[in-house]
Design a protein around this motif. Sequence first.
Motif, short mmCIF file in Angstrom:
data_model
loop_
_atom_site.label_atom_id
_atom_site.label_comp_id
_atom_site.label_asym_id
_atom_site.label_seq_id
_atom_site.Cartn_x
_atom_site.Cartn_y
_atom_site.Cartn_z
N LEU A 95 -3.11 4.74 3.98
CA LEU A 95 -4.02 5.29 2.98
C LEU A 95 -4.68 6.57 3.48
N VAL B 114 0.84 -1.20 0.00
CA VAL B 114 0.00 0.00 0.00
C VAL B 114 0.87 1.25 0.00
N MET C 294 -6.38 -3.31 -2.40
CA MET C 294 -6.53 -3.93 -1.09
C MET C 294 -7.67 -4.95 -1.10
N ILE D 272 -6.02 2.27 -4.95
CA ILE D 272 -5.37 1.57 -3.84
C ILE D 272 -6.40 0.75 -3.06
N GLU D 273 -7.58 1.31 -2.83
CA GLU D 273 -8.64 0.57 -2.15
C GLU D 273 -9.02 -0.68 -2.94
N ALA E 196 -2.24 -0.57 7.02
CA ALA E 196 -2.41 -0.18 5.63
C ALA E 196 -3.45 0.93 5.50
#
Length: 308
Positions: A88, A46, A63, A59-60, A84
């Motif tokens: 973020l 991340v 994940m 990025i979400e 993480a």
Amino acid sequence: MRLADSIPANTKRAYTRQWNAFTAWCTSNGHRVPLPATAQTFVDYVTHLADAGYAPATIEQAMGAIRSCHTNAGYESQPHGRAALQVLRQYRRERAENGQRHQKEAPPVTIPVLQAMVDACDQNTVIGVRDRLILVVGLALMGRRSELVNLNRADVVQTGEGLDITIRTSKTDKNSIGEVISVPSGSHPLTDPVDAWLAWTSILDDAGEHGGRLLRRLYVHDSIGRSLGGDAINEIVRGCAIRAGVPRAEEYTAHSLRAGGATVAYAARVPVSVIAKHGRWSPTSPVLLRYIRAVDRWRDNAMRNVGL
């Protein structure tokens, strides 16, 4: 097979792409095999994505893909995400302080914009008739692009007051129960959903296409092809916006129709619960609430009528 097919195709493609990127990063950076991933590997990845400047939404998604792959592989536990998420959250704060937008959103198609875009569709051509239907029904249905491309001719039935459109399955209909959405006739001839549907189905009938998908590709000499894909809907909406010369035309997508339907309905004082049901949102959907807040910023503005 059915378990794999239960995941929407767009989500499956995105998660596969994200997982492949994660495994490639693990290999390149000396991390052990990514299944199961450690909490440290998770937070390091991340951090890597944030340092590379990826959008928070991307990025979400990464994940979510990593967690999903762990679940699908049979691991009861997933990489611990607290650290993480802190990375973020800090990354979002840094972007905000640097003046970067949190999330790029497609502009909503308002009624004046819809009229301009439909005007840009030449109704003397087959492609113009089809594109008009996509624009008008897409907005009136508050349709996801997946819902639009999956409509069959039999899913749309004319009634005394408009169209009954059956959505056989959707993102929020996990059990594929299906739902009928009623779309009233319009007051403006060019943007009337019923008229747009009749014009297009007349063309399909003349071509001997009495069943199958409603929205089709068009080939040379206006021959009717197979069904459209989701990307094609994006291109059509964007192309109509560009030809109409509307502001930010390059940013319009199929989602502009869905967002526009919710926006114009709320501006007309339709209750949120009614909009949510019509558009197949959860009543507490953060996406729907963003559209509503955008209207409220002007309709219920504290400085309106204060005599400035």
